[in-house]
Design a protein around this motif. Structure first.
Motif, PDB file in Angstrom:
ATOM      1  N   LYS A 315       5.683  -9.449  -6.843  1.00 21.65           N
ATOM      2  CA  LYS A 315       5.475 -10.715  -6.130  1.00 21.65           C
ATOM      3  C   LYS A 315       5.934 -10.527  -4.678  1.00 21.65           C
ATOM      4  N   ALA A 316       7.202 -10.801  -4.441  1.00 20.08           N
ATOM      5  CA  ALA A 316       7.724 -10.573  -3.091  1.00 20.08           C
ATOM      6  C   ALA A 316       7.930  -9.085  -2.820  1.00 20.08           C
ATOM      7  N   CYS A 317       8.040  -8.303  -3.894  1.00 18.81           N
ATOM      8  CA  CYS A 317       8.326  -6.872  -3.753  1.00 18.81           C
ATOM      9  C   CYS A 317       7.160  -6.027  -4.271  1.00 18.81           C
ATOM     10  N   THR A 318       6.507  -5.332  -3.360  1.00 19.16           N
ATOM     11  CA  THR A 318       5.409  -4.407  -3.665  1.00 19.16           C
ATOM     12  C   THR A 318       5.583  -3.174  -2.796  1.00 19.16           C
ATOM     13  N   PRO A 319       4.856  -2.083  -3.068  1.00 20.40           N
ATOM     14  CA  PRO A 319       4.972  -0.918  -2.174  1.00 20.40           C
ATOM     15  C   PRO A 319       4.639  -1.233  -0.720  1.00 20.40           C
ATOM     16  N   ALA A 320       3.770  -2.229  -0.495  1.00 16.12           N
ATOM     17  CA  ALA A 320       3.429  -2.598   0.875  1.00 16.12           C
ATOM     18  C   ALA A 320       4.549  -3.381   1.545  1.00 16.12           C
ATOM     19  N   MET A 321       5.323  -4.134   0.752  1.00 14.82           N
ATOM     20  CA  MET A 321       6.435  -4.932   1.280  1.00 14.82           C
ATOM     21  C   MET A 321       7.647  -4.772   0.361  1.00 14.82           C
ATOM     22  N   PRO A 322       8.271  -3.592   0.347  1.00 14.93           N
ATOM     23  CA  PRO A 322       9.376  -3.345  -0.580  1.00 14.93           C
ATOM     24  C   PRO A 322      10.643  -4.109  -0.205  1.00 14.93           C
ATOM     25  N   GLN A 323      11.275  -4.674  -1.212  1.00 11.86           N
ATOM     26  CA  GLN A 323      12.555  -5.352  -1.006  1.00 11.86           C
ATOM     27  C   GLN A 323      13.734  -4.468  -1.411  1.00 11.86           C
ATOM     28  N   GLY A 324      13.465  -3.438  -2.195  1.00  6.68           N
ATOM     29  CA  GLY A 324      14.522  -2.541  -2.640  1.00  6.68           C
ATOM     30  C   GLY A 324      14.066  -1.100  -2.618  1.00  6.68           C
ATOM     31  N   ALA A 325      15.020  -0.192  -2.658  1.00 10.06           N
ATOM     32  CA  ALA A 325      14.715   1.240  -2.545  1.00 10.06           C
ATOM     33  C   ALA A 325      13.845   1.746  -3.681  1.00 10.06           C
ATOM     34  N   GLY A 332      10.678   6.422  -7.143  1.00 14.11           N
ATOM     35  CA  GLY A 332      11.325   5.224  -7.649  1.00 14.11           C
ATOM     36  C   GLY A 332      10.631   4.651  -8.877  1.00 14.11           C
ATOM     37  N   SER A 333      11.415   4.130  -9.803  1.00 12.02           N
ATOM     38  CA  SER A 333      10.840   3.608 -11.045  1.00 12.02           C
ATOM     39  C   SER A 333      10.038   2.337 -10.800  1.00 12.02           C
ATOM     40  N   CYS A 334      10.449   1.495  -9.865  1.00 12.57           N
ATOM     41  CA  CYS A 334       9.688   0.275  -9.585  1.00 12.57           C
ATOM     42  C   CYS A 334       8.327   0.606  -8.982  1.00 12.57           C
ATOM     43  N   TYR A 335       8.301   1.612  -8.127  1.00  8.85           N
ATOM     44  CA  TYR A 335       7.043   2.041  -7.505  1.00  8.85           C
ATOM     45  C   TYR A 335       6.027   2.427  -8.579  1.00  8.85           C
ATOM     46  N   HIS A 336       6.457   3.230  -9.528  1.00  5.96           N
ATOM     47  CA  HIS A 336       5.528   3.691 -10.564  1.00  5.96           C
ATOM     48  C   HIS A 336       5.199   2.597 -11.565  1.00  5.96           C
ATOM     49  N   ALA A 337       6.152   1.715 -11.833  1.00  4.85           N
ATOM     50  CA  ALA A 337       5.855   0.594 -12.718  1.00  4.85           C
ATOM     51  C   ALA A 337       4.811  -0.324 -12.079  1.00  4.85           C
ATOM     52  N   PHE A 338       4.886  -0.482 -10.769  1.00  4.72           N
ATOM     53  CA  PHE A 338       3.903  -1.315 -10.063  1.00  4.72           C
ATOM     54  C   PHE A 338       2.519  -0.684 -10.139  1.00  4.72           C
ATOM     55  N   LEU A 339       2.435   0.631  -9.901  1.00  6.43           N
ATOM     56  CA  LEU A 339       1.147   1.297  -9.991  1.00  6.43           C
ATOM     57  C   LEU A 339       0.555   1.158 -11.387  1.00  6.43           C
ATOM     58  N   SER A 340       1.416   1.263 -12.384  1.00  2.76           N
ATOM     59  CA  SER A 340       0.942   1.129 -13.755  1.00  2.76           C
ATOM     60  C   SER A 340       0.384  -0.258 -14.003  1.00  2.76           C
ATOM     61  N   ALA A 341       1.107  -1.276 -13.533  1.00  2.00           N
ATOM     62  CA  ALA A 341       0.664  -2.645 -13.730  1.00  2.00           C
ATOM     63  C   ALA A 341      -0.629  -2.935 -12.999  1.00  2.00           C
ATOM     64  N   GLU A 342      -0.822  -2.237 -11.865  1.00  3.83           N
ATOM     65  CA  GLU A 342      -2.020  -2.463 -11.062  1.00  3.83           C
ATOM     66  C   GLU A 342      -3.187  -1.557 -11.471  1.00  3.83           C
ATOM     67  N   GLY A 343      -2.942  -0.688 -12.462  1.00  2.85           N
ATOM     68  CA  GLY A 343      -4.001   0.211 -12.909  1.00  2.85           C
ATOM     69  C   GLY A 343      -4.197   1.391 -11.983  1.00  2.85           C
ATOM     70  N   GLY A 344      -3.094   1.818 -11.302  1.00  6.08           N
ATOM     71  CA  GLY A 344      -3.183   2.942 -10.381  1.00  6.08           C
ATOM     72  C   GLY A 344      -3.092   4.271 -11.103  1.00  6.08           C
TER      73      GLY A 344
END
Length: 347
Positions: A315-325, A332-344
């Motif tokens: 939501k507020a935190c994406t690879p384009a606008m990261p709020q955390g490392a 980073g685990s959040c980076y890859h979890a986001f790609l997974s959720a987005e079908g990357g």
């Protein structure tokens, strides 16, 4: 690999949690869809193995301040540029007039400093045992060549103390040991922890097959204090002695602050007296204060929370606008979890 998948899916023991403590393993697990191949009784959690992710905000704030000093250039790898400090990132500092330069190797600083003797070049020396030998080589060559306008701002950490911190929490049943670190340290560095906490460690490479083999090995050794070296092509029990000796010449152990964890005694590396003139003010950088207080990167880093459990995730935190490392770094685990959720590319 099909045989490994079949074997690991036949695991019939109690539920287990295995932690990878290497950012490259985190990326490889996501890119190979490893989690989707495991039975529900085997859970993988990401640990504090991404050097950029565990760097505290005080360190980043110091880098930004240095970039704005006269006749000073901060030099960094690209993955650190967008990591948030307490008030912004190095990229933000550059937009505000700071002098920041991205390089692909610390050794590039020798050429930059030699050609610009009136400018001080501060390298953001972040990393674990894997990169510390490169910084030692940089310092030794600067000293030999008489180049005095190079500085390091160090945030160098070592793996065993933080793994022991995780062990003491008693929430992990085994470790996928870091392959790159093990090349330097050797697999024997994990033996005392394995024996003390009766937990298996498996040193693995970065292919899907190698990771699955390591996880299968961990299931077979559950409850035993043993170290499996499943990456023998590059990892030995004793590691790279020459690299360790270079680090020991330039650095000494010290206490260090870890993002999301706090201060762990003896888990960092500081410059020895002979090389202190190359230090850019690394001491005392212990404060860790997220710019966005809703960020849960700290809990994600130590396996307490899945990335999707953070209220900012996607939501507020994406690879384009990261709020955390954890959302910035490609390790980073959040980076890859986001790609997974987005079908990357990650699954």
């Amino acid at each position: 690999m099909t045989g490994l998948v079949t074997a690991i899916r036949q695991y019939d023991g109690p539920p287990v949690r295995f932690m990878e403590v290497c950012g490259t393993h985190t990326a490889a697990i996501a890119q190979n869809g490893i989690r989707s191949l495991l039975p529900e009784t085997i859970r993988l959690v990401s640990g504090p193995g991404c050097p950029v992710c565990v760097t505290v905000t005080a360190y980043l704030d110091r880098l930004i301040a240095l970039s704005k000093e006269p006749d000073t250039v901060v030099v960094s790898f690209g993955d650190l540029l967008r990591v948030p400090g307490s008030k912004g990132s190095l990229s933000d500092g550059k937009a505000e007039g700071g002098r920041v330069r991205m390089v692909y190797s610390p050794m590039e600083v020798l050429d930059l400093a030699g050609k610009n003797p009136d400018t001080t070049f501060v390298f953001a020396a972040v990393g674990f045992e894997t990169t510390a030998p490169v910084y030692a080589l940089l310092l030794k060559q600067a000293k030999e060549q008489g180049i005095e306008n190079i500085r390091l701002l160090t945030s160098l950490k070592t793996m065993p103390p933080v793994i022991e911190w995780v062990c003491r929490k008693g929430q992990v049943d085994g470790f996928l040991a870091p392959g790159h670190v093990s090349v330097v340290t050797g697999s024997r560095i994990f033996e005392p922890l394995a024996e003390r906490y009766r937990l298996p460690f498996a040193v693995a490479g970065f292919s899907g097959e190698s990771i699955l083999a390591a996880l299968y090995g961990l299931t077979k050794c559950r409850g035993r204090g043993t170290v499996l070296n499943l990456y023998p092509s590059v990892v030995t029990r004793d590691g790279n002695r020459q690299a360790r000796e270079a680090v020991e010449e330039c650095f000494a152990p010290c206490d260090a602050a870890w993002r999301g964890i706090g201060i762990i005694k003896g888990s960092g590396l500081r410059l020895k007296a002979e090389y202190e003139r190359f230090d850019a003010g690394s001491g005392g950088l212990m404060e860790d204060r997220e710019a966005n207080r809703s960020c849960r990167c700290a809990q994600v880093l130590v396996g307490r929370l899945e990335p999707a459990g953070c209220p900012l995730f996607g939501k507020a935190c994406t690879p384009a606008m990261p709020q955390g490392a954890c959302m910035v770094s490609t390790e980073g685990s959040c980076y890859h979890a986001f790609l997974s959720a987005e079908g990357g590319i990650s699954r």
